[in-house]
Design a protein around this motif. Structure first.
Motif, PDB file in Angstrom:
ATOM      1  N   GLU A   1       0.936  -1.204  -0.024  1.00 41.00           N
ATOM      2  CA  GLU A   1      -0.091   0.043   0.058  1.00 41.00           C
ATOM      3  C   GLU A   1       0.859   1.132   0.008  1.00 41.00           C
ATOM      4  O   GLU A   1       0.570   2.242  -0.621  1.00 41.00           O
ATOM      5  CB  GLU A   1      -1.010   0.102   1.221  1.00 41.00           C
ATOM      6  CG  GLU A   1      -1.793  -1.240   1.181  1.00 41.00           C
ATOM      7  CD  GLU A   1      -3.001  -0.963   0.017  1.00 41.00           C
ATOM      8  OE1 GLU A   1      -3.349   0.187  -0.394  1.00 41.00           O
ATOM      9  OE2 GLU A   1      -3.343  -1.944  -0.611  1.00 41.00           O
ATOM     10  N   TYR A   2       1.999   1.328   0.759  1.00 35.62           N
ATOM     11  CA  TYR A   2       2.837   2.370   0.859  1.00 35.62           C
ATOM     12  C   TYR A   2       3.611   2.586  -0.507  1.00 35.62           C
ATOM     13  O   TYR A   2       3.434   3.751  -1.114  1.00 35.62           O
ATOM     14  CB  TYR A   2       3.761   2.074   1.756  1.00 35.62           C
ATOM     15  CG  TYR A   2       5.001   3.203   1.670  1.00 35.62           C
ATOM     16  CD1 TYR A   2       4.624   4.441   1.959  1.00 35.62           C
ATOM     17  CD2 TYR A   2       6.281   2.766   1.283  1.00 35.62           C
ATOM     18  CE1 TYR A   2       5.868   5.510   1.700  1.00 35.62           C
ATOM     19  CE2 TYR A   2       7.412   3.924   1.020  1.00 35.62           C
ATOM     20  CZ  TYR A   2       7.072   5.243   1.407  1.00 35.62           C
ATOM     21  OH  TYR A   2       8.207   5.854   1.553  1.00 35.62           O
TER      22      TYR A   2
ATOM     23  N   LYS B   1       2.229   1.874  -3.565  1.00 35.00           N
ATOM     24  CA  LYS B   1       1.470   2.309  -4.471  1.00 35.00           C
ATOM     25  C   LYS B   1       1.293   3.903  -4.378  1.00 35.00           C
ATOM     26  O   LYS B   1       0.944   4.333  -5.358  1.00 35.00           O
ATOM     27  CB  LYS B   1      -0.050   1.694  -4.142  1.00 35.00           C
ATOM     28  CG  LYS B   1      -0.139   0.197  -4.613  1.00 35.00           C
ATOM     29  CD  LYS B   1      -1.554  -0.295  -4.336  1.00 35.00           C
ATOM     30  CE  LYS B   1      -1.532  -1.810  -4.478  1.00 35.00           C
ATOM     31  NZ  LYS B   1      -2.912  -2.423  -4.139  1.00 35.00           N
ATOM     32  N   THR B   2       1.629   4.393  -3.295  1.00 33.14           N
ATOM     33  CA  THR B   2       1.253   5.829  -2.931  1.00 33.14           C
ATOM     34  C   THR B   2       2.733   6.564  -3.468  1.00 33.14           C
ATOM     35  O   THR B   2       2.794   7.574  -3.728  1.00 33.14           O
ATOM     36  CB  THR B   2       0.988   6.173  -1.496  1.00 33.14           C
ATOM     37  OG1 THR B   2       2.170   5.686  -0.802  1.00 33.14           O
ATOM     38  CG2 THR B   2      -0.039   5.570  -0.955  1.00 33.14           C
TER      39      THR B   2
END
Length: 73
Positions: free
Chosen positions: A31-32, A34-35
């Protein structure tokens, strides 16, 4: 003067310990990433093992603290 939480010194603030699982770590890292990474990047979990690389830009997540299952001769 030292700031404290207000509990007595011998009182544990929490008796709960949390040990994250590998899947929770991979999910949080994914998730990190992806940002942070631009849109066309594909994020994969695992190791490079002589398989063809994905087409286009990609990122491979790998835990470096895992125990090896086998070693080269």
């Amino acid at each position: 003067m030292v700031e404290t939480c207000g509990d007595a010194p011998d009182f544990a603030s929490s008796g709960i310990t949390f040990t994250p699982t590998d899947s929770a770590l991979y999910q949080a890292l994914g998730e990190y990433l992806k940002t942070v990474l631009p849109s066309p990047f594909r994020i994969k979990q695992g190791q490079q093992n002589r398989t063809p690389s994905p087409v286009g830009p990609y990122c491979v997540m790998q835990l470096i603290t895992t125990r090896l299952l086998a070693t080269n001769g």
